[in-house]
Design a protein around this motif. Structure first.
Motif, mmCIF file in Angstrom:
data_model
loop_
_atom_site.group_PDB
_atom_site.id
_atom_site.type_symbol
_atom_site.label_atom_id
_atom_site.label_comp_id
_atom_site.label_asym_id
_atom_site.label_seq_id
_atom_site.Cartn_x
_atom_site.Cartn_y
_atom_site.Cartn_z
ATOM 1 N N UNK A 208 0.828 -1.195 0.000
ATOM 2 C CA UNK A 208 0.000 0.000 0.000
ATOM 3 C C UNK A 208 0.862 1.244 0.000
ATOM 4 N N UNK A 209 0.210 2.408 -0.012
ATOM 5 C CA UNK A 209 0.947 3.668 -0.010
ATOM 6 C C UNK A 209 0.695 4.491 1.248
ATOM 7 N N UNK A 210 0.102 3.861 2.258
ATOM 8 C CA UNK A 210 -0.238 4.581 3.475
ATOM 9 C C UNK A 210 -1.625 5.182 3.441
ATOM 10 N N UNK A 211 -2.274 5.132 2.271
ATOM 11 C CA UNK A 211 -3.639 5.643 2.127
ATOM 12 C C UNK A 211 -4.606 4.525 1.753
ATOM 13 N N UNK A 212 -4.168 3.690 0.810
ATOM 14 C CA UNK A 212 -4.985 2.551 0.375
ATOM 15 C C UNK A 212 -4.092 1.324 0.270
ATOM 16 N N UNK A 213 -4.711 0.144 0.354
ATOM 17 C CA UNK A 213 -4.006 -1.120 0.174
ATOM 18 C C UNK A 213 -4.285 -1.638 -1.227
ATOM 19 N N UNK A 214 -3.300 -2.299 -1.828
ATOM 20 C CA UNK A 214 -3.463 -2.812 -3.188
ATOM 21 C C UNK A 214 -3.201 -4.314 -3.216
ATOM 22 N N UNK A 215 -3.838 -4.996 -4.167
ATOM 23 C CA UNK A 215 -3.649 -6.438 -4.274
ATOM 24 C C UNK A 215 -4.267 -7.161 -3.094
#
Length: 308
Positions: A208-215
């Motif tokens: 993630x980027x600290x805002x949203x999670x991916x995968x």
């Protein structure tokens, strides 16, 4: 009446006495072995031996937990005796700590001395057991019972958080649904969350980027987690090493970037400045200076500092 020496007993009585004595010795040995096996003392002994061969340079490059001593020991969090402190995380922007209470869900902000600054009810949460600071006012909160991660935003004016207002991520099923995901920490170097399942102990990552999670989350090899349960996780911002806490094993373990054991401390009476055993250590975090903070059920706060 004093027990007569074996030589003064008749052969039959001497044989029965000896048999009872050896039976008791065997029973004590079996119980002692069972306790040692359950607490993983054999693994701790092996790690302690390995620690003795670490060079000064290797110790300097690690957290090196044996050098830590409790400077705040079992400080009560006032008014939270029935709330069950479940985790704690350090925020480098505010220089404060955020802790979740699991039984009566709310988020509490503390200063670095363990004083309560504010309490924020967590509306809609069932059993918040893990919290980690992501940066820019964002925190990730794990609800163990609902198998969710929720990313929330907190600022100086926040007085309450409603789960309906924030993005949620399903953690999926666990081998033991009643002992599911409990530990969580943000790894800024690798831009990922590290998640810990309570029992059997296991580690996962989620990018993630600290805002949203991916995968989706990915399971990590966790052969070094020879502990009874996993209560909490933290990342040392200086070395990138991971701290793994076990309430049932009364243990805090340091793992390097490869997941190998480096050092540990026992959270027992008389060790590392503790006057009494930490009852149930449920949360751990570390600041940029290397100071350790810990919370324990029901409402106890600890601070450890390196002495060398």
């Amino acid at each position: 009446m004093a027990t007569p020496p074996l030589s003064a007993l008749k052969p039959a009585r001497r044989s029965r006495f000896s048999l009872r004595w050896h039976t008791w010795l065997l029973l004590v040995a079996v119980v002692a072995y069972g306790v040692a096996f359950a607490m993983h003392w054999d693994a701790r002994a092996a790690l302690w031996v390995k620690e003795q061969f670490k060079s000064p340079a290797e110790r300097q490059a690690s957290i090196w937990l044996p050098d830590y001593r409790a400077v705040i020991d079992a400080k009560p969090l006032p008014g939270m005796e029935k709330d069950e402190a479940s985790d704690v995380s350090y925020d480098p922007q505010t220089k404060t700590l955020f802790s979740v209470m699991g039984k009566n869900p709310f988020l509490v902000e503390l200063n670095l001395q363990g004083d309560v600054l504010r309490k924020m009810p967590l509306v809609g949460w069932s059993n918040p057991e893990g919290v980690t600071v992501l940066g820019d006012g964002r925190l990730a909160i794990v609800d163990e019972r609902e198998h969710l991660i929720v990313i929330v935003k907190v600022d100086a004016d926040t007085r309450e958080l409603n789960i309906a207002d924030f993005p949620k991520y399903d953690l999926g099923p666990s081998k033991d649904q009643n002992k599911a995901f409990e530990g969580v920490t943000w790894d800024p170097r690798n831009q990922q969350l590290v998640l810990g399942e309570e029992r059997p102990p296991a580690l996962f990552t989620w990018s993630g980027d600290g805002k949203v999670l991916t995968g989706d989350k990915l399971k990590l090899a966790s052969h070094a987690l020879d502990m009874r349960n996993l209560s909490a996780l933290a990342i040392d911002p200086r070395t990138g090493h991971m701290l793994v806490l076990s309430a049932d094993s009364h243990l805090l373990l340091e793992l390097d970037k490869k997941g190998e054991q480096v050092s540990f401390i026992a959270l027992l009476r008389g060790f590392n400045g503790l006057k009494n055993t930490i009852p149930r250590a449920e949360g751990v975090t570390m600041d940029e200076a290397g100071t350790l903070y810990m919370v324990s059920e029901p409402n106890l706060f600890y601070r450890f500092e390196k002495q060398r």
